[in-house]
Design a protein around this motif. Structure first.
Motif, PDB file in Angstrom:
ATOM      1  N   GLY A  11      32.997  67.203 -57.731  1.00 44.49           N
ATOM      2  CA  GLY A  11      31.807  66.559 -58.249  1.00 44.49           C
ATOM      3  C   GLY A  11      31.550  65.248 -57.544  1.00 44.49           C
ATOM      4  N   GLY A  12      30.519  64.540 -58.015  1.00 40.75           N
ATOM      5  CA  GLY A  12      30.161  63.278 -57.382  1.00 40.75           C
ATOM      6  C   GLY A  12      29.973  62.136 -58.346  1.00 40.75           C
ATOM      7  N   SER A  13      30.152  62.376 -59.645  1.00 39.51           N
ATOM      8  CA  SER A  13      29.978  61.309 -60.625  1.00 39.51           C
ATOM      9  C   SER A  13      31.308  60.635 -60.929  1.00 39.51           C
ATOM     10  N   ARG A  14      31.219  59.440 -61.492  1.00 42.73           N
ATOM     11  CA  ARG A  14      32.434  58.700 -61.814  1.00 42.73           C
ATOM     12  C   ARG A  14      33.306  59.458 -62.805  1.00 42.73           C
ATOM     13  N   ARG A  15      32.708  59.993 -63.861  1.00 47.52           N
ATOM     14  CA  ARG A  15      33.507  60.650 -64.887  1.00 47.52           C
ATOM     15  C   ARG A  15      34.205  61.899 -64.356  1.00 47.52           C
ATOM     16  N   ILE A  42      43.688  69.255 -56.328  1.00 45.14           N
ATOM     17  CA  ILE A  42      42.794  68.991 -55.200  1.00 45.14           C
ATOM     18  C   ILE A  42      41.514  68.392 -55.763  1.00 45.14           C
ATOM     19  N   VAL A  43      41.030  67.334 -55.141  1.00 41.74           N
ATOM     20  CA  VAL A  43      39.782  66.703 -55.557  1.00 41.74           C
ATOM     21  C   VAL A  43      38.731  66.968 -54.489  1.00 41.74           C
ATOM     22  N   SER A  44      37.620  67.571 -54.902  1.00 35.75           N
ATOM     23  CA  SER A  44      36.510  67.813 -53.993  1.00 35.75           C
ATOM     24  C   SER A  44      35.452  66.745 -54.215  1.00 35.75           C
ATOM     25  N   VAL A  45      35.258  65.894 -53.220  1.00 30.90           N
ATOM     26  CA  VAL A  45      34.291  64.798 -53.311  1.00 30.90           C
ATOM     27  C   VAL A  45      32.948  65.307 -52.817  1.00 30.90           C
ATOM     28  N   ASN A  46      31.942  65.244 -53.690  1.00 31.73           N
ATOM     29  CA  ASN A  46      30.670  65.873 -53.386  1.00 31.73           C
ATOM     30  C   ASN A  46      29.516  64.910 -53.598  1.00 31.73           C
ATOM     31  N   PHE A  47      28.303  65.412 -53.356  1.00 26.25           N
ATOM     32  CA  PHE A  47      27.107  64.654 -53.693  1.00 26.25           C
ATOM     33  C   PHE A  47      27.083  64.376 -55.196  1.00 26.25           C
ATOM     34  N   SER A  48      26.363  63.345 -55.571  1.00 25.54           N
ATOM     35  CA  SER A  48      26.003  63.159 -56.973  1.00 25.54           C
ATOM     36  C   SER A  48      24.673  63.866 -57.183  1.00 25.54           C
ATOM     37  N   ASN A  49      24.712  64.959 -57.953  1.00 28.23           N
ATOM     38  CA  ASN A  49      23.538  65.815 -58.079  1.00 28.23           C
ATOM     39  C   ASN A  49      22.881  65.688 -59.441  1.00 28.23           C
ATOM     40  N   ALA A  50      22.862  64.473 -59.982  1.00 25.48           N
ATOM     41  CA  ALA A  50      22.302  64.272 -61.318  1.00 25.48           C
ATOM     42  C   ALA A  50      20.835  64.658 -61.393  1.00 25.48           C
ATOM     43  N   SER A  51      20.121  64.593 -60.273  1.00 26.79           N
ATOM     44  CA  SER A  51      18.702  64.923 -60.279  1.00 26.79           C
ATOM     45  C   SER A  51      18.450  66.419 -60.370  1.00 26.79           C
ATOM     46  N   VAL A  55      18.484  68.371 -57.839  1.00 29.09           N
ATOM     47  CA  VAL A  55      17.785  68.741 -56.614  1.00 29.09           C
ATOM     48  C   VAL A  55      18.607  68.272 -55.420  1.00 29.09           C
ATOM     49  N   LEU A  56      18.707  69.122 -54.403  1.00 30.45           N
ATOM     50  CA  LEU A  56      19.333  68.711 -53.145  1.00 30.45           C
ATOM     51  C   LEU A  56      18.255  68.078 -52.273  1.00 30.45           C
ATOM     52  N   GLY A  57      18.314  66.765 -52.152  1.00 31.07           N
ATOM     53  CA  GLY A  57      17.281  66.055 -51.410  1.00 31.07           C
ATOM     54  C   GLY A  57      17.716  64.649 -51.094  1.00 31.07           C
ATOM     55  N   PRO A  58      16.783  63.740 -50.902  1.00 32.63           N
ATOM     56  CA  PRO A  58      17.132  62.375 -50.508  1.00 32.63           C
ATOM     57  C   PRO A  58      18.083  61.671 -51.470  1.00 32.63           C
ATOM     58  N   GLU A  59      17.930  61.900 -52.769  1.00 31.46           N
ATOM     59  CA  GLU A  59      18.827  61.237 -53.725  1.00 31.46           C
ATOM     60  C   GLU A  59      20.268  61.695 -53.533  1.00 31.46           C
ATOM     61  N   ALA A  60      20.450  62.989 -53.282  1.00 36.22           N
ATOM     62  CA  ALA A  60      21.801  63.494 -53.060  1.00 36.22           C
ATOM     63  C   ALA A  60      22.418  62.881 -51.804  1.00 36.22           C
ATOM     64  N   LEU A  61      21.618  62.807 -50.728  1.00 40.05           N
ATOM     65  CA  LEU A  61      22.124  62.198 -49.495  1.00 40.05           C
ATOM     66  C   LEU A  61      22.453  60.723 -49.710  1.00 40.05           C
ATOM     67  N   ALA A  62      21.588  60.021 -50.421  1.00 40.82           N
ATOM     68  CA  ALA A  62      21.818  58.592 -50.658  1.00 40.82           C
ATOM     69  C   ALA A  62      23.059  58.344 -51.487  1.00 40.82           C
ATOM     70  N   SER A  63      23.489  59.351 -52.260  1.00 39.80           N
ATOM     71  CA  SER A  63      24.685  59.186 -53.096  1.00 39.80           C
ATOM     72  C   SER A  63      25.971  59.334 -52.306  1.00 39.80           C
ATOM     73  N   SER A  64      25.867  59.664 -51.018  1.00 40.75           N
ATOM     74  CA  SER A  64      27.065  59.969 -50.240  1.00 40.75           C
ATOM     75  C   SER A  64      27.139  59.205 -48.928  1.00 40.75           C
ATOM     76  N   THR A  65      26.560  58.021 -48.895  1.00 38.21           N
ATOM     77  CA  THR A  65      26.723  57.140 -47.745  1.00 38.21           C
ATOM     78  C   THR A  65      28.192  56.734 -47.642  1.00 38.21           C
ATOM     79  N   PRO A  66      28.614  56.168 -46.521  1.00 38.57           N
ATOM     80  CA  PRO A  66      29.996  55.692 -46.440  1.00 38.57           C
ATOM     81  C   PRO A  66      30.358  54.751 -47.580  1.00 38.57           C
ATOM     82  N   GLU A  67      29.469  53.811 -47.900  1.00 38.99           N
ATOM     83  CA  GLU A  67      29.770  52.869 -48.984  1.00 38.99           C
ATOM     84  C   GLU A  67      29.941  53.594 -50.313  1.00 38.99           C
TER      85      GLU A  67
END
Length: 324
Positions: A183-187, A198-207, A209-221
């Motif tokens: 997942g991609g959320s804190r919880r 094993i932990v799979s680090v993914n996009f945060s897909n709260a919206s 939709v796979l789109g700009p918000e998902a990409l923005a959730s996975s910047t290096p920072e």
């Protein structure tokens, strides 16, 4: 062993085959190319007005039968779910299917679990889509159930979302399959750090939709912040974890797939952003190997999953880094 020097392991995520022959041949190719495992996601609806606006592609094959056939067609390849949505099936059914796959694959199954996020798919399937708190609660209690089920003996989980008692689980998964939580959320990532192998680090897909918000959730920072959440959940067991990431955008210079320019057009990321984006890998095999070693040192990523479209292009990287 620290997460920053854990040996590399590579997986291929696949689900598009349209015949038994094609699927068997793909599984054998993945094995022959040196990938450690074949992973199948867990989505059900086909093309149409429900799926279209989400940006998610249609999944042709259902995970459980596809993985059973892939295991039968190969001898060393591991198979796994990336990841089963706990909201789509009864948790006792899920646990029994997982234990059966582990038994019939002779110990080559990996169970991946997630809280679910694709609201449009829930709606199209006629399944209620609870708030995130409840979906994550179900995930946590499903983890309790599968751990008990894999151990054998009486099953007794009296939770808010899973209320199961009065029987012993069969078959016994011996050894139990490793459990991945993604997942991609804190919880979810704190839960994964605390409870998963094993932990799979993914996009945060709260919206949804796979789109700009998902990409923005996975910047290096943002990805460094996700690793901090995993670390907070794991505490002293952090270095016992294997940390996985999906490379959704890959362009190997010597390969036959699209190049970095096409990936930039798809993602809206310029060359510099794309080269550093944790879910992308671009350049020569040498450049990609160096970048993976850098990311392992920075984030702890040692389990790398690529899509079937680049399974051949990425093979030189797999050959060079597997087990290193």
């Amino acid at each position: 062993m620290s997460v920053t020097n854990r040996p590399f392991r590579f997986s291929c995520q696949a689900y598009r085959s349209t015949s038994a022959r094609e699927w068997r041949e793909l599984a054998r190719k993945i094995e022959d190319l040196g990938y450690a495992s074949l992973q199948v996601p867990d989505h059900y609806i086909g093309p149409g007005p429900a799926l279209g606006p989400t940006g998610h592609s249609a999944q042709v094959l259902a995970a459980v039968p596809a993985l059973a056939m892939a295991a039968e067609a190969t001898s060393t390849l591991h198979v796994g779910t990336r990841v089963m949505c706990t909201g789509y099936r009864n948790p006792v059914v899920l646990a029994k299917e997982a234990a059966t796959l582990q038994l019939l694959s002779e110990g080559r199954f990996q169970l991946g679990l997630g809280a679910g996020w694709l609201a449009a798919e829930y709606a199209a399937m006629g399944i209620a889509f609870p708030p995130a708190r409840e979906r994550i609660g179900l995930l946590a209690e499903t983890l309790d159930l599968v751990r008990q089920s894999f151990a054998g003996g009486p099953v007794d989980v009296r939770g808010t979302y899973v209320d199961v008692t009065g029987f012993s689980a069969v078959p016994v998964a011996d050894p139990p399959p490793p459990v991945m939580v993604g997942g991609g959320s804190r919880r979810v990532l704190e839960l994964a750090g605390a409870r998963a192998d094993i932990v799979s680090v993914n996009f945060s897909n709260a919206s949804g939709v796979l789109g700009p918000e998902a990409l923005a959730s996975s910047t290096p920072e943002r990805t460094r912040r996700k690793i901090d959440w995993v670390r907070a959940g794991a505490g002293e067991r952090f270095d016992d974890l294997e940390i996985e990431i999906g490379v959704y955008f890959a362009a190997v210079d010597s390969g036959t797939g699209g190049g970095a320019g096409q990936l930039s057009a798809r993602t809206g990321l310029d060359d510099e952003q794309l080269s550093a984006f944790p879910h992308a890998l671009v350049g020569s095999a040498d450049t990609i190997c160096e970048e993976l070693e850098r990311r392992r040192a920075e984030y702890g990523f040692s389990h790398i999953t690529v899509g079937e479209a680049v399974v051949d292009d990425f093979a030189p990287v797999v050959a060079r880094l597997s087990g290193r």
